[in-house]
Motif scaffolding. Structure first.
Motif, PDB file in Angstrom:
ATOM      1  N   ILE A   1     -72.008 -50.434  46.721  1.00  0.00           N
ATOM      2  CA  ILE A   1     -71.260 -51.598  46.246  1.00  0.00           C
ATOM      3  C   ILE A   1     -71.585 -52.721  47.217  1.00  0.00           C
ATOM      4  CG2 ILE A   1     -68.918 -52.599  46.207  1.00  0.00           C
ATOM      5  CD1 ILE A   1     -69.518 -51.152  43.656  1.00  0.00           C
ATOM      6  N   ASP A   2     -72.096 -53.831  46.691  1.00  0.00           N
ATOM      7  CA  ASP A   2     -72.483 -54.965  47.543  1.00  0.00           C
ATOM      8  C   ASP A   2     -71.321 -55.951  47.664  1.00  0.00           C
ATOM      9  OD1 ASP A   2     -74.940 -53.799  47.489  1.00  0.00           O
ATOM     10  OD2 ASP A   2     -75.933 -55.371  46.316  1.00  0.00           O
ATOM     11  N   THR A   3     -70.969 -56.291  48.908  1.00  0.00           N
ATOM     12  CA  THR A   3     -70.013 -57.385  49.111  1.00  0.00           C
ATOM     13  C   THR A   3     -70.851 -58.583  49.554  1.00  0.00           C
ATOM     14  OG1 THR A   3     -68.325 -55.818  49.753  1.00  0.00           O
ATOM     15  CG2 THR A   3     -67.959 -58.112  50.389  1.00  0.00           C
ATOM     16  N   THR A   4     -70.944 -59.555  48.699  1.00  0.00           N
ATOM     17  CA  THR A   4     -71.806 -60.707  48.970  1.00  0.00           C
ATOM     18  C   THR A   4     -70.955 -61.844  49.541  1.00  0.00           C
ATOM     19  OG1 THR A   4     -73.235 -60.036  47.179  1.00  0.00           O
ATOM     20  CG2 THR A   4     -73.417 -62.312  47.867  1.00  0.00           C
ATOM     21  N   ILE A   5     -71.279 -62.239  50.776  1.00  0.00           N
ATOM     22  CA  ILE A   5     -70.470 -63.262  51.470  1.00  0.00           C
ATOM     23  C   ILE A   5     -71.321 -64.532  51.596  1.00  0.00           C
ATOM     24  CG2 ILE A   5     -69.172 -63.778  53.576  1.00  0.00           C
ATOM     25  CD1 ILE A   5     -69.323 -60.650  54.079  1.00  0.00           C
ATOM     26  N   GLU A   6     -70.803 -65.593  50.982  1.00  0.00           N
ATOM     27  CA  GLU A   6     -71.570 -66.857  51.025  1.00  0.00           C
ATOM     28  C   GLU A   6     -71.147 -67.643  52.260  1.00  0.00           C
ATOM     29  OE1 GLU A   6     -72.455 -70.379  47.947  1.00  0.00           O
ATOM     30  OE2 GLU A   6     -70.900 -68.959  47.382  1.00  0.00           O
ATOM     31  N   VAL A   7     -72.110 -67.956  53.123  1.00  0.00           N
ATOM     32  CA  VAL A   7     -71.795 -68.732  54.343  1.00  0.00           C
ATOM     33  C   VAL A   7     -72.745 -69.932  54.431  1.00  0.00           C
ATOM     34  CG1 VAL A   7     -70.834 -66.900  55.816  1.00  0.00           C
ATOM     35  CG2 VAL A   7     -73.303 -67.113  55.592  1.00  0.00           C
TER      36      VAL A   7
ATOM     37  N   GLU B   1     -67.558 -68.941  52.433  1.00  0.00           N
ATOM     38  CA  GLU B   1     -67.239 -69.890  51.361  1.00  0.00           C
ATOM     39  C   GLU B   1     -66.811 -69.166  50.100  1.00  0.00           C
ATOM     40  OE1 GLU B   1     -70.473 -72.712  51.263  1.00  0.00           O
ATOM     41  OE2 GLU B   1     -70.004 -73.192  53.360  1.00  0.00           O
ATOM     42  N   SER B   2     -67.359 -67.958  49.889  1.00  0.00           N
ATOM     43  CA  SER B   2     -66.909 -67.133  48.751  1.00  0.00           C
ATOM     44  C   SER B   2     -67.283 -65.686  49.041  1.00  0.00           C
ATOM     45  CB  SER B   2     -67.558 -67.601  47.451  1.00  0.00           C
ATOM     46  OG  SER B   2     -68.882 -67.115  47.397  1.00  0.00           O
ATOM     47  N   ILE B   3     -66.565 -64.772  48.391  1.00  0.00           N
ATOM     48  CA  ILE B   3     -66.904 -63.349  48.507  1.00  0.00           C
ATOM     49  C   ILE B   3     -66.957 -62.770  47.102  1.00  0.00           C
ATOM     50  CG2 ILE B   3     -65.990 -61.091  49.171  1.00  0.00           C
ATOM     51  CD1 ILE B   3     -65.348 -62.007  51.761  1.00  0.00           C
ATOM     52  N   LYS B   4     -68.022 -62.042  46.816  1.00  0.00           N
ATOM     53  CA  LYS B   4     -68.131 -61.425  45.484  1.00  0.00           C
ATOM     54  C   LYS B   4     -68.542 -59.972  45.653  1.00  0.00           C
ATOM     55  CE  LYS B   4     -69.602 -65.643  43.104  1.00  0.00           C
ATOM     56  NZ  LYS B   4     -70.044 -66.539  44.174  1.00  0.00           N
ATOM     57  N   GLU B   5     -68.182 -59.141  44.674  1.00  0.00           N
ATOM     58  CA  GLU B   5     -68.593 -57.725  44.722  1.00  0.00           C
ATOM     59  C   GLU B   5     -69.447 -57.368  43.518  1.00  0.00           C
ATOM     60  OE1 GLU B   5     -65.673 -54.722  45.163  1.00  0.00           O
ATOM     61  OE2 GLU B   5     -65.650 -55.000  47.333  1.00  0.00           O
TER      62      GLU B   5
ATOM     63  N   ALA C   1     -72.705 -52.226  51.004  1.00  0.00           N
ATOM     64  CA  ALA C   1     -73.614 -53.162  51.673  1.00  0.00           C
ATOM     65  C   ALA C   1     -72.882 -54.487  51.853  1.00  0.00           C
ATOM     66  CB  ALA C   1     -74.875 -53.356  50.836  1.00  0.00           C
ATOM     67  N   TYR C   2     -72.960 -55.046  53.065  1.00  0.00           N
ATOM     68  CA  TYR C   2     -72.319 -56.331  53.352  1.00  0.00           C
ATOM     69  C   TYR C   2     -73.446 -57.351  53.495  1.00  0.00           C
ATOM     70  CZ  TYR C   2     -68.368 -53.343  53.801  1.00  0.00           C
ATOM     71  OH  TYR C   2     -67.400 -52.430  53.499  1.00  0.00           O
ATOM     72  N   ILE C   3     -73.450 -58.321  52.609  1.00  0.00           N
ATOM     73  CA  ILE C   3     -74.605 -59.231  52.521  1.00  0.00           C
ATOM     74  C   ILE C   3     -74.164 -60.663  52.828  1.00  0.00           C
ATOM     75  CG2 ILE C   3     -76.425 -60.085  50.967  1.00  0.00           C
ATOM     76  CD1 ILE C   3     -75.984 -57.499  49.315  1.00  0.00           C
ATOM     77  N   ASN C   4     -74.780 -61.261  53.826  1.00  0.00           N
ATOM     78  CA  ASN C   4     -74.518 -62.679  54.109  1.00  0.00           C
ATOM     79  C   ASN C   4     -75.599 -63.510  53.447  1.00  0.00           C
ATOM     80  OD1 ASN C   4     -72.317 -62.310  55.828  1.00  0.00           O
ATOM     81  ND2 ASN C   4     -73.679 -61.826  57.540  1.00  0.00           N
ATOM     82  N   ILE C   5     -75.167 -64.553  52.722  1.00  0.00           N
ATOM     83  CA  ILE C   5     -76.180 -65.426  52.100  1.00  0.00           C
ATOM     84  C   ILE C   5     -75.970 -66.857  52.590  1.00  0.00           C
ATOM     85  CG2 ILE C   5     -77.052 -66.317  49.896  1.00  0.00           C
ATOM     86  CD1 ILE C   5     -75.970 -63.921  48.614  1.00  0.00           C
ATOM     87  N   ASP C   6     -77.044 -67.475  53.060  1.00  0.00           N
ATOM     88  CA  ASP C   6     -76.889 -68.857  53.536  1.00  0.00           C
ATOM     89  C   ASP C   6     -77.188 -69.859  52.419  1.00  0.00           C
ATOM     90  OD1 ASP C   6     -79.608 -69.157  53.260  1.00  0.00           O
ATOM     91  OD2 ASP C   6     -80.079 -69.079  55.394  1.00  0.00           O
ATOM     92  N   LYS C   7     -77.125 -71.121  52.785  1.00  0.00           N
ATOM     93  CA  LYS C   7     -77.291 -72.207  51.802  1.00  0.00           C
ATOM     94  C   LYS C   7     -78.619 -72.146  51.052  1.00  0.00           C
ATOM     95  CE  LYS C   7     -74.709 -76.120  53.514  1.00  0.00           C
ATOM     96  NZ  LYS C   7     -74.868 -76.666  54.875  1.00  0.00           N
ATOM     97  N   ASN C   8     -79.667 -71.630  51.734  1.00  0.00           N
ATOM     98  CA  ASN C   8     -80.993 -71.562  51.094  1.00  0.00           C
ATOM     99  C   ASN C   8     -81.184 -70.298  50.269  1.00  0.00           C
ATOM    100  OD1 ASN C   8     -81.635 -73.871  52.557  1.00  0.00           O
ATOM    101  ND2 ASN C   8     -82.142 -72.604  54.343  1.00  0.00           N
ATOM    102  N   GLY C   9     -80.135 -69.484  50.221  1.00  0.00           N
ATOM    103  CA  GLY C   9     -80.240 -68.251  49.435  1.00  0.00           C
ATOM    104  C   GLY C   9     -80.821 -67.096  50.227  1.00  0.00           C
ATOM    105  N   GLU C  10     -81.159 -67.338  51.520  1.00  0.00           N
ATOM    106  CA  GLU C  10     -81.702 -66.247  52.355  1.00  0.00           C
ATOM    107  C   GLU C  10     -80.566 -65.309  52.740  1.00  0.00           C
ATOM    108  OE1 GLU C  10     -84.741 -65.530  52.787  1.00  0.00           O
ATOM    109  OE2 GLU C  10     -85.537 -67.354  51.886  1.00  0.00           O
ATOM    110  N   SER C  11     -80.888 -64.017  52.846  1.00  0.00           N
ATOM    111  CA  SER C  11     -79.796 -63.079  53.103  1.00  0.00           C
ATOM    112  C   SER C  11     -80.092 -62.100  54.232  1.00  0.00           C
ATOM    113  CB  SER C  11     -79.484 -62.309  51.830  1.00  0.00           C
ATOM    114  OG  SER C  11     -80.606 -61.564  51.429  1.00  0.00           O
TER     115      SER C  11
END
Ligand code: RIB
Length: 599
Positions: free
Chosen positions: A300-306, A319-323, A383-393
């Protein structure tokens, strides 16, 4: 004395006054699958002639005589008996009508109305053959052996191949559900004769679970009709047994015998008929590609937008968290399923909500789920995923239940590797499994595609058996120290025995190096907002298009576009393109990569 002699007070007086008890005794076998229908029809026809019925069940032939005595004691005027044999009891020999549905029916000296299950399954097999099916299975309860005989009879008459594993005689419905259906479906049958409505219900459940469409990929025909078959899905076709006609003849003949005291020597066979609903089609000209097996992680991916990926000692606000359901194995399998690939997954889930979400996402995207196991102790991978403004993770993975995937499990499903074209491997599972699976692939002549994530080193004895090695640039740099550019490093891998190296280059596309090509593919041009799973999308697309026999260059071109589409949306599995979406870009892809000129 009264009991022994079956004494009935004033019986003679009743007889003289013709004061008949308008009562018919019905003796049915407890396991007669049609007993509910028989009771309601017999009751209906008896009622029309102002008779009532009294019912008794028996477990086998031996109990019938006792049952006759019991009903005669209740002053029935005649008997309807579900028996293969002729049973003699006083003058009731002439007041009994027999009803039955087997092949080995003793017809002598009795009034009997019957059908043969044998004829029903003959008809079912003939129908499937008429539709063009050849690989026809027959799944029945072990008591219904005559269904199998009818099926074999027609298969042999038609000179059809008959694999013994297409026949399953189940001890009970649980046995059929657990083993029988899987056995037949794994043999690639295109049609199944079901011995009962319960078997059909289990097949529908199983088909839904593993993404088989009825009737597009599998046709179903049930012996014995039932109202539930009208309601299930778009309606299930059946062979209707002639129970209604048999009951009408049985009741009317018995009442004639009772009232006119006529001696009748009557016997008649009734024939089943075909009720066509929506569960049969011609066997599909299977345009799905060859089998693809995915062995990999399910998370299960926890996608964290930073705004920026935090560095050492830094705290960032999300900025947001999605699963989303994810994991490299899960993503590759769903990616292939969405593109209409013939894909199977081997993986381990926790017995938790996350596990159910992942399972649902896979099965609803047509992934065959035979190879999934659940672990009761560990939670599903995360999986804990950080994504930056450019979409890089960046990704941190907790393996959880993925750790429980082991060599025995792979071995248990080794039959899936037979006739498979590709096996997709990623490295969030143990090295032992990777090695074992690669060996299995060698035995079954299955080509291996490996995504080398989360590793610093890969030994040469693994590399030499890899058909498609698909690192990104960072992974390539980490794995191959020598060589100062992509081409040199790829050449080192080629020399180590890898057949094809494809380095994914993000928005710049990819680079292919093998004995025939050394070639760059430019990027698709889609704007990336979440690069997670771009490579999973690339790999699954490559596998599906190659499995359909498409050229390597064309398959890579589609893979670049699929991956571009995936990274232009959040999450992985919801973002993976389906076939319709990807094919919209066909002209653009052909033009951009000059597919025809190159081939
Ligand atoms: O490739 C992306 C995947 O890697 C994510 O879905 C995450 O679960 C990790 O396995």
């Amino acid at each position: 004395m009264i009991k022994e002699q079956e004494y009935v007070p004033y019986a003679n007086l009743h007889e003289r006054n013709n004061a008949k008890n308008k009562l018919i005794g019905v003796i049915l076998k407890r396991n007669n699958p049609n007993r509910d229908n028989i009771i309601s029809y017999v009751e209906k026809f008896a009622k029309e002639k102002e008779y009532c019925i009294i019912l008794d069940y028996v477990s086998d032939e031996k109990e019938i005589l006792e049952s006759i005595k019991k009903l005669v004691g209740k002053r029935v005027s005649g008997l309807i008996i579900d028996s293969k044999q002729n049973i003699h009891y006083k003058n009731f020999d002439k007041l009994s009508v027999y009803i039955n549905g087997t092949k080995n029916f003793e017809e002598k000296e009795k009034v009997c109305f019957y059908y043969r299950l044998f004829s029903a399954s003959k008809l079912a097999t003939e129908i499937f053959i008429k539709y063009g099916h050849k690989k026809i299975a027959c799944i029945v309860n072990e008591n219904d052996i005559s269904i199998v005989e009818g099926y074999k009879n027609i298969m042999q008459e038609a000179d059809n191949e008959l694999d013994p594993l297409w026949i399953y005689l189940g001890k009970n419905i649980e046995d059929i559900e657990q083993y029988g259906i899987q056995q037949c479906i794994s043999k690639g049958v295109t049609a199944i004769i079901c011995g009962s409505k319960e078997i059909a219900l289990c097949i529908y459940k199983f088909a839904k679970k593993i993404g088989i469409n009825i009737p597009d990929n599998l046709s179903i025909l049930v012996i014995g009709d039932d109202v539930i078959l009208k309601l299930l899905d778009d309606g299930v076709s059946a062979i209707e047994l002639p129970i209604l006609d048999i009951c009408a003849s049985t009741v009317n003949t018995l009442i004639d015998l009772i009232e006119k005291k006529e001696e009748k020597e009557l016997k008649k066979e009734f024939y089943p008929k075909f009720i066509n609903r929506n569960s049969i089609k011609k066997p599909s000209q299977n345009n799905q590609g060859k089998k693809i097996i995915v062995v990999g992680s399910l998370n299960i991916d926890t996608t964290i937008e930073v705004s920026r990926i935090p560095i050492n000692g830094e705290t960032q606000l999300a900025e947001s968290i999605k699963e989303f359901p994810g994991g490299k194995g899960g993503n590759q399998a769903v990616g292939a399923g969405k593109l209409n690939g013939n894909v199977y997954i081997l993986g381990c889930l926790g017995n938790d909500i996350g596990g159910k979400q992942i399972y649902h996402s896979l099965s609803e995207n047509h992934v065959h789920m035979n190879g999934i196991i659940f672990d009761d102790i560990l939670s599903s991978g995360k999986a804990y995923i950080n994504i930056d403004k450019n979409g890089e993770s960046t990704i941190v993975v907790y393996s959880g239940a993925n750790k429980k995937l082991n060599v025995n499990h792979i071995n248990q499903y080794r039959y899936l590797f037979k006739n498979a074209k590709f096996c997709l491997l990623s490295m969030e599972i143990s090295n032992e499994i990777i090695k074992y699976t690669i060996n299995l692939c060698k035995q079954y002549n299955v080509q291996v595609m490996l995504k080398p994530s989360a590793v610093d080193k890969i030994s040469d004895d693994i590399l030499k058996d890899i058909d498609y090695f698909i690192p990104n640039e960072k992974e390539l740099n980490q794995l191959v120290i020598s060589g100062n550019n992509i081409e040199k490093k790829s050449e080192i891998l080629l020399n180590a025995g890898v057949k094809n190296i494809i380095v994914t280059l993000g928005k710049k596309g990819c680079f292919l190096y093998n004995n025939n090509y050394k070639k760059y593919f430019e990027g698709s041009g889609f704007q990336a907002i979440d690069t997670t799973g771009g490579a999973d999308s690339f790999i699954s697309t490559l596998a599906v298009y190659l499995s359909e026999g498409k050229h390597l260059l064309e398959s890579i071109a589609y893979a670049v576009y699929a991956s571009g589409l995936t990274v232009s949306r959040y999450g992985v599995q919801p973002a993976l393109p389906d076939r319709n979406l990807l094919e919209i870009y066909k002209d653009e892809i052909y033009l951009k990569y000059k597919i025809f000129e190159e081939e």
